[in-house]
Write a protein that holds these residues in place. Structure first.
Motif, PDB file in Angstrom:
ATOM      1  N   PRO A 341       5.261  13.065  28.211  1.00  0.00           N
ATOM      2  CA  PRO A 341       3.972  13.324  27.558  1.00  0.00           C
ATOM      3  C   PRO A 341       3.513  14.764  27.752  1.00  0.00           C
ATOM      4  N   TRP A 342       2.901  15.296  26.709  1.00  0.00           N
ATOM      5  CA  TRP A 342       2.310  16.634  26.670  1.00  0.00           C
ATOM      6  C   TRP A 342       3.337  17.759  26.703  1.00  0.00           C
ATOM      7  N   SER A 343       4.619  17.453  26.501  1.00  0.00           N
ATOM      8  CA  SER A 343       5.609  18.520  26.389  1.00  0.00           C
ATOM      9  C   SER A 343       5.572  19.089  24.971  1.00  0.00           C
ATOM     10  N   ASP A 344       6.286  20.195  24.754  1.00  0.00           N
ATOM     11  CA  ASP A 344       6.371  20.794  23.420  1.00  0.00           C
ATOM     12  C   ASP A 344       7.075  19.873  22.431  1.00  0.00           C
ATOM     13  N   HIS A 345       7.784  18.877  22.952  1.00  0.00           N
ATOM     14  CA  HIS A 345       8.577  17.998  22.100  1.00  0.00           C
ATOM     15  C   HIS A 345       7.931  16.628  21.892  1.00  0.00           C
ATOM     16  N   ALA A 346       6.674  16.475  22.267  1.00  0.00           N
ATOM     17  CA  ALA A 346       6.016  15.172  22.155  1.00  0.00           C
ATOM     18  C   ALA A 346       4.643  15.302  21.512  1.00  0.00           C
ATOM     19  N   ALA A 347       4.379  14.457  20.520  1.00  0.00           N
ATOM     20  CA  ALA A 347       3.071  14.439  19.858  1.00  0.00           C
ATOM     21  C   ALA A 347       2.147  13.469  20.590  1.00  0.00           C
ATOM     22  N   THR A 348       1.895  13.774  21.841  1.00  0.00           N
ATOM     23  CA  THR A 348       1.127  12.884  22.714  1.00  0.00           C
ATOM     24  C   THR A 348      -0.321  12.727  22.274  1.00  0.00           C
ATOM     25  N   ALA A 349      -0.910  13.774  21.753  1.00  0.00           N
ATOM     26  CA  ALA A 349      -2.335  13.742  21.398  1.00  0.00           C
ATOM     27  C   ALA A 349      -2.653  12.716  20.324  1.00  0.00           C
ATOM     28  N   ASP A 350      -1.632  12.292  19.576  1.00  0.00           N
ATOM     29  CA  ASP A 350      -1.864  11.300  18.519  1.00  0.00           C
ATOM     30  C   ASP A 350      -2.484  10.014  19.047  1.00  0.00           C
ATOM     31  N   HIS A 351      -2.249   9.707  20.293  1.00  0.00           N
ATOM     32  CA  HIS A 351      -2.645   8.409  20.819  1.00  0.00           C
ATOM     33  C   HIS A 351      -4.126   8.325  21.176  1.00  0.00           C
ATOM     34  N   ARG A 352      -4.624   9.317  21.939  1.00  0.00           N
ATOM     35  CA  ARG A 352      -6.012   9.201  22.402  1.00  0.00           C
ATOM     36  C   ARG A 352      -6.764  10.523  22.419  1.00  0.00           C
ATOM     37  N   ALA A 353      -6.298  11.513  21.693  1.00  0.00           N
ATOM     38  CA  ALA A 353      -6.977  12.807  21.720  1.00  0.00           C
ATOM     39  C   ALA A 353      -7.014  13.447  20.341  1.00  0.00           C
ATOM     40  N   VAL A 354      -7.288  12.644  19.326  1.00  0.00           N
ATOM     41  CA  VAL A 354      -7.311  13.142  17.946  1.00  0.00           C
ATOM     42  C   VAL A 354      -8.718  13.624  17.587  1.00  0.00           C
ATOM     43  N   PRO A 355      -8.876  14.907  17.255  1.00  0.00           N
ATOM     44  CA  PRO A 355     -10.186  15.398  16.828  1.00  0.00           C
ATOM     45  C   PRO A 355     -10.357  15.259  15.316  1.00  0.00           C
ATOM     46  N   GLN A 356     -11.588  15.051  14.900  1.00  0.00           N
ATOM     47  CA  GLN A 356     -11.870  14.958  13.467  1.00  0.00           C
ATOM     48  C   GLN A 356     -13.296  15.411  13.199  1.00  0.00           C
ATOM     49  N   VAL A 357     -13.469  16.087  12.068  1.00  0.00           N
ATOM     50  CA  VAL A 357     -14.798  16.463  11.604  1.00  0.00           C
ATOM     51  C   VAL A 357     -15.028  15.847  10.238  1.00  0.00           C
ATOM     52  N   VAL A 358     -16.166  15.192  10.084  1.00  0.00           N
ATOM     53  CA  VAL A 358     -16.600  14.708   8.773  1.00  0.00           C
ATOM     54  C   VAL A 358     -17.656  15.685   8.284  1.00  0.00           C
ATOM     55  N   PHE A 359     -17.389  16.360   7.173  1.00  0.00           N
ATOM     56  CA  PHE A 359     -18.294  17.378   6.666  1.00  0.00           C
ATOM     57  C   PHE A 359     -19.360  16.738   5.773  1.00  0.00           C
ATOM     58  N   SER A 360     -20.090  15.846   6.396  1.00  0.00           N
ATOM     59  CA  SER A 360     -21.154  15.120   5.705  1.00  0.00           C
ATOM     60  C   SER A 360     -22.489  15.798   6.002  1.00  0.00           C
ATOM     61  N   GLU A 361     -23.558  15.147   5.642  1.00  0.00           N
ATOM     62  CA  GLU A 361     -24.901  15.629   5.972  1.00  0.00           C
ATOM     63  C   GLU A 361     -25.601  14.517   6.755  1.00  0.00           C
ATOM     64  N   PRO A 362     -25.709  14.623   8.094  1.00  0.00           N
ATOM     65  CA  PRO A 362     -25.225  15.701   8.960  1.00  0.00           C
ATOM     66  C   PRO A 362     -23.729  15.566   9.236  1.00  0.00           C
ATOM     67  N   GLU A 363     -23.164  16.614   9.843  1.00  0.00           N
ATOM     68  CA  GLU A 363     -21.750  16.574  10.206  1.00  0.00           C
ATOM     69  C   GLU A 363     -21.513  15.590  11.344  1.00  0.00           C
ATOM     70  N   VAL A 364     -20.292  15.054  11.378  1.00  0.00           N
ATOM     71  CA  VAL A 364     -19.850  14.200  12.477  1.00  0.00           C
ATOM     72  C   VAL A 364     -18.585  14.835  13.045  1.00  0.00           C
ATOM     73  N   ALA A 365     -18.588  15.119  14.330  1.00  0.00           N
ATOM     74  CA  ALA A 365     -17.421  15.709  14.979  1.00  0.00           C
ATOM     75  C   ALA A 365     -17.089  14.861  16.197  1.00  0.00           C
ATOM     76  N   ALA A 366     -15.847  14.425  16.289  1.00  0.00           N
ATOM     77  CA  ALA A 366     -15.482  13.508  17.372  1.00  0.00           C
ATOM     78  C   ALA A 366     -14.051  13.741  17.821  1.00  0.00           C
ATOM     79  N   VAL A 367     -13.775  13.347  19.043  1.00  0.00           N
ATOM     80  CA  VAL A 367     -12.416  13.403  19.570  1.00  0.00           C
ATOM     81  C   VAL A 367     -12.240  12.260  20.565  1.00  0.00           C
ATOM     82  N   GLY A 368     -11.032  11.720  20.628  1.00  0.00           N
ATOM     83  CA  GLY A 368     -10.735  10.686  21.596  1.00  0.00           C
ATOM     84  C   GLY A 368     -11.240   9.321  21.179  1.00  0.00           C
TER      85      GLY A 368
END
Length: 471
Positions: A341-368
């Motif tokens: 996990p967390w090596s250059d060869h592993a997409a570890t963040a996909d599991h529990r550390a995905v950030p996302q922004v919803v550009f709504s009114e108001p904005e929603v920004a979340a991670v994990g």
């Protein structure tokens, strides 16, 4: 024609481009295949044009919340907003993206690519000619996803818009209904209402169901204030009249009639005509992969980005692509692959550390993780909430600032596992939270990360103070 190269990439969107680039930088010969525009969905029909449509309205509303800096009746010029959108899509020309590929030393073959054998891709060009590409090491499928049309009587017959038509609109309709309560529907409803279109949002239940409940509630309240009509029901039938108007019928409420209908109810993988059956895989389904993005049961087929259904976000697909490109190159060059996990060869963040922004009114920004997801995962957690509008930086940022922040803490380890911000311009807050989640920074150490005053980042101090107080 036939060619043999080290790596064949199917799909020249941001994900495919990154797989190709990272592999090529490590010495591999790469051909990338594209049936549409180089640059993919994000560049021409999703991220870039949608945010360009949204931004002007958000900026105008922000200016109006600064004590009368501009007259309240100031309005947008829709034609200028559309023209600005066009500039970000390069008028739907991929010349610049093709030039980048050439400069990076990546060969482009235009046409529809299908898997026709082991490590073999046959590309059919628009004129019917074919090119057979054989990969000595790997094939990476980066074909993305498309809009999903739900099974509603009459829906396909009315030829509804998807996000593609909605983001590429040249003449705004007088009215539009958005079917769906997720990110695409919410963002585009915000954009269209800002441009003066009469908007109806049809969602079976609450909005933004994958976020913390207060996020959808605040966004729904704001959309109503903007003049969006929100209908919580499921259509039972859809029809289009001779004059072009679309009518949505419901069992327990009046019908909705609108000039256009946009379906934004989910995504489906672009794998139905990819030749997966030649490999014993079912066509039209998501391709399951491991953390090195290698398809289950294969030692040469990789699936990167939306097509693997791990995290349907451009930035997350590019993250996967960096890992996949490095893995493919390492295996081709006989180097060790670090699957930890967390090596250059592993997409570890996909599991529990995905950030996302919803550009709504108001904005929603979340991670994990949300609180509900932490509960479902059996994690001993604690939820800390704070009014984002009560921060000095927020009150300076906008009159009557309304917002909310939530921190989800893993009590056993003393680290943050989820963070959600809702409010005007919170998108720039989420990366600090992403670093805290990915780095598993202990809360006692975060206490020493002093936020500048007066900024909205002071929310970090207030959340930590609330946590320490046991409130």
């Amino acid at each position: 024609m036939s060619r043999t190269v080290d790596l064949v990439v199917i799909g020249a969107g941001p994900v495919g481009e990154n797989v190709a680039d990272y592999a090529h930088q490590s010495g591999l010969s790469v051909v990338i295949v594209e049936s549409e525009l180089v640059g993919g969905e994000c560049s021409y029909w999703a991220c870039m044009p949608s945010k360009a449509l949204i931004r002007s309205g958000a900026a105008l509303r922000a200016a109006k919340r600064t004590g009368g800096a501009i007259p309240e009746d100031t309005a947008l010029d829709p034609l200028k907003v559309l023209a600005r959108r066009d500039s970000f899509t390069s008028d739907w020309s991929d010349d610049g993206q093709v030039e980048w590929l050439e400069g990076a030393g990546i060969e482009l073959v235009r046409g529809h690519g299908r898997l026709t054998g082991e490590r073999e891709v046959t590309v059919t060009a628009a004129d019917g000619s074919t090119t057979v590409l054989t990969a000595t090491h790997a094939v990476a499928v980066c074909t993305g996803s498309a809009a999903l049309l739900p099974d509603i009587p009459g829906l396909s017959a009315v030829e509804p818009w998807t996000s593609r038509e909605a983001t590429g609109v040249q003449t705004l309709p007088a009215s539009v209904a958005f079917l769906g309560g997720g990110v695409v529907a919410v963002e585009l409803a915000t954009a269209y209402r800002s441009l003066g279109v009469d908007v109806t949002l049809v969602a079976r239940s609450g909005l933004l169901g994958n976020t913390e409940p207060f996020a959808g509630e605040l966004v729904e309240s704001s959309l109503r204030e903007l003049g969006v009509t929100i209908v919580h029901a499921s259509p039972t039938a859809v029809s289009r009249a001779a004059d072009g108007a679309v009518t949505l019928e419901f069992d327990d409420r009046d019908a909705v009639t609108t000039a256009e209908l946009v379906v934004a109810t989910g995504r489906t993988p672009r794998t139905d005509d990819l030749g997966l059956e030649t490999l014993g895989l079912e066509p039209g389904v998501w391709i399951e992969v491991d953390d090195q993005l290698l398809a289950h049961g294969s030692d040469w087929l990789y699936a990167v980005g939306d097509v693997n259904h791990r995290a349907l976000l451009t930035h997350q697909g590019k993250y996967q692509a960096r890992a996949a490109g490095a893995v493919i190159a390492a295996r081709a060059n006989g180097a060790d692959v670090d699957t930890s996990p967390w090596s250059d060869h592993a997409a570890t963040a996909d599991h529990r550390a995905v950030p996302q922004v919803v550009f709504s009114e108001p904005e929603v920004a979340a991670v994990g993780l949300t609180a509900a997801q932490a509960e479902a995962a059996g994690i001993d957690h604690r939820v800390v909430d704070y009014d984002l509008g009560g921060i000095a930086g927020s009150s300076l940022h906008a009159d009557g600032y309304t917002g909310q922040a939530r921190m989800v803490v893993d009590e056993e380890r003393g680290v943050i596992i989820g963070m959600t911000f809702v409010g005007q311009d919170v998108a720039e807050l989420v990366h600090a939270a992403t670093i805290a989640v990915v780095g598993e920074v202990p809360l006692h150490r975060l206490w020493h990360a002093v936020p500048s005053y007066p900024t909205m980042s002071e929310i970090w101090l207030r959340l930590l103070e609330t946590y320490r107080s046991g409130a």
